[in-house]
Design an enzyme around this catalytic site. Sequence first.
Site, mmCIF file in Angstrom:
data_model
loop_
_atom_site.group_PDB
_atom_site.id
_atom_site.type_symbol
_atom_site.label_atom_id
_atom_site.label_comp_id
_atom_site.label_asym_id
_atom_site.label_seq_id
_atom_site.Cartn_x
_atom_site.Cartn_y
_atom_site.Cartn_z
ATOM 1 N N GLU A 154 0.831 -1.191 0.000
ATOM 2 C CA GLU A 154 0.000 0.000 0.000
ATOM 3 C C GLU A 154 0.873 1.251 0.000
ATOM 4 O OE1 GLU A 154 -1.959 0.039 3.737
ATOM 5 O OE2 GLU A 154 -2.804 2.041 3.496
ATOM 6 N N ASP A 169 -0.627 -1.571 5.883
ATOM 7 C CA ASP A 169 -0.491 -1.017 7.229
ATOM 8 C C ASP A 169 -1.433 -1.743 8.173
ATOM 9 O OD1 ASP A 169 1.478 0.877 6.876
ATOM 10 O OD2 ASP A 169 0.071 2.393 6.149
ATOM 11 N N ASP A 190 -3.496 -0.658 10.084
ATOM 12 C CA ASP A 190 -4.607 0.202 10.513
ATOM 13 C C ASP A 190 -5.848 -0.106 9.685
ATOM 14 O OD1 ASP A 190 -4.105 1.226 8.050
ATOM 15 O OD2 ASP A 190 -3.271 3.130 8.758
ATOM 16 N N ASP A 211 -7.375 1.514 7.303
ATOM 17 C CA ASP A 211 -7.218 1.680 5.858
ATOM 18 C C ASP A 211 -6.556 0.470 5.231
ATOM 19 O OD1 ASP A 211 -8.412 4.060 5.692
ATOM 20 O OD2 ASP A 211 -6.582 5.258 5.323
#
Length: 643
Positions: free
Chosen positions: A428, A501, A503, A505
């Site tokens: 990403e 990541d 997280d 997202d």
Amino acid sequence: MSETYTGKNIQVLEGLEPVRKRPGMYIGGTGKPGLHHLLWEIVDNAVDEATNGYATQIDVTLHKDGRSITVTDNGRGIPVDEHPIKKLPAIEVILTTLHAGGKFDSSNYITSGGLHGVGASVVNALSEELVATVKRDGATWEQRYERGKPVTKLKKVSASSRGTGTSIFFRPDADIFETVDFDGTLIGENLETKTYLNGALRIAFRNEVTGERHEFHHEGGIEEFLSHKMKVAGARPVHPDPFVLRQESMQDGARVEVSLHWTESPRESLFSYVNGIPTPDGGTHEQGLKDAIRSAVRSYMDTHDLLPKKLEISAEDIREGVMGIVNLFMVDPQFQGQTKEKLNNPEIKSIVSGSVRIELEQFLNRHPSTGEAIATRVIQSAKARHASRAAANSVRRKSNVSHRLNLPGKLADCSSTSPEESELFIVEGDSAGGSAKQGRDRTTQAILPLRGKVLNAEQATLKKVMENKELSNVVQALGCGVGDQLDLGQLRYHKVILLMDADSDGHHISTLLLTFLYRYMKPLIEEGFVFIAQPPLYRIDAAKQTYWALDDEDRERITKEIQKKNRNTKIELQRFKGLGEMMPQTLKDTTLDPAKRRLLQVSIPDAERFVTEQTISELMGKDASARFDFIMNNVDEVQDLDV
Ligand code: 28G
């Protein structure tokens, strides 16, 4: 060896040792699906008692330990009178003899059969403890078992009883099952489905682990079930009312319920059941339904001159966007396939297709605006299918010219040309891509950074999907084509690793990529080529040692362990905001290096396929946390890194 109750149909019966020796033969396996099979088995018996008209209420309690369950029905109660030959109470014979109790083979009863319905005795054999309680003839009876063996006699525990019924408490054997933790969410979903498939049924589910309580009751039956499924899938209908058929007394006393609705969704979703039990692999009832849809719609379009001259229309075009439920009730279902989840009775196909075809065509003729809307939908899918095939072909041509010529510009390829040792990291963002490029082993590890938006493939045709730059880059890099053009022999990397990541997202992008792979490159997942990388969220430094923690739970565990060794150790903690800010060497040491990293392999466990199939369409378009759960529940750990 003995016989059934009535003595009319002699049957060979066995003790329970074979069940404990080869549990897989009876419940499919000893993993999570096998564990839950025990519960479905007991619940199905209670549901049978209800569908035969003797029970109205079923209560299921998942106890506080999370690994034991009580199921109660208010039916007649399993008979407790003495078996004429064995001189044992009927209930004891039922619970200690394989295939005992005419309930499972008497033609007077409609029961589940197949993998299910092998009986409460199998559950008993595979439980550390089982307690059966029966209220009957004004008294309450109880008997306890351990690993299939009675440890008490059947005792009258009370000379009175309020009402009648059966209650089974059981705790699966931890020596047999790989896991004994029940999944409350899965149980709730399954119980609710039962109440959709039996409109009169009420099931109360109490989860003592979470303190939740649900009451399931859906009078609207499969019609309500279908509209619920459409709502959660976000599938917009192309006509107002569904086609609903309840066909009683067909040939051989079979009965079928069908509900169909054409939607804008780019795929077909049929959910088939036999006697209220899911048949994820379909079978002759589903085939009959598909045949009926094809011939009814084709005939309708033909007689109303709605078939375009120059457009070829396939059976798949006719069924695209259809969401449907078929529930067949029959006396002696035969199942086949690895997990025995495919209906095999050959006569059923024409029985089902015959009645559905006539009724569906009549429905279309009586509702001309619905008929026309469906015809328009069919023509639209035929056109889209031709366009998608052309798009997939052109992608394939491009990537096939030469293995290296048409690779996406952003791909940092590896130098090896052997797919077995090659890995593709889909990363990403450009900055994380940069760290990954510097930290990788360039002989075997390729990096593809994603920059733009990844399309939600669940709601899109293959043509639209291929217009998405990021996804078409993935397809080009993999080199094996897409959709029905997929050829795994051309796959350029045998490990396709999503590196995002830690997280929300990151999880969102992982989900979108997995949804795409699942819908359009499924063999890649099925063959175990897809993985999720696990970059750490924390770096922990203590006493000249470095540790990596994947999440907060991990971090707490590690710090506790450090403090256990020495209370005064100074602990330094660093939290990574994203992959981009991690040093290339750190990324290598924690996430890229095959000797040190920890990967999750994405899998579609056979027995969970049905749920997955539903879950994907049901969750996409809903909230992100639900999607995230789906992924994590479906990945298996490949390696464990000792910290
Ligand atoms: C609570 C958890 C699971 C059940 C019954 C009721 C009867 C029964 C069950 O009979 C043997 C075979 C056919 C008569 C049947 C009671 C007839 C008269 C039953 C359950 C004997 C099995 N009275 N309820 N089995 N039949 N509920 N719930 O298992 O000939 S199993």
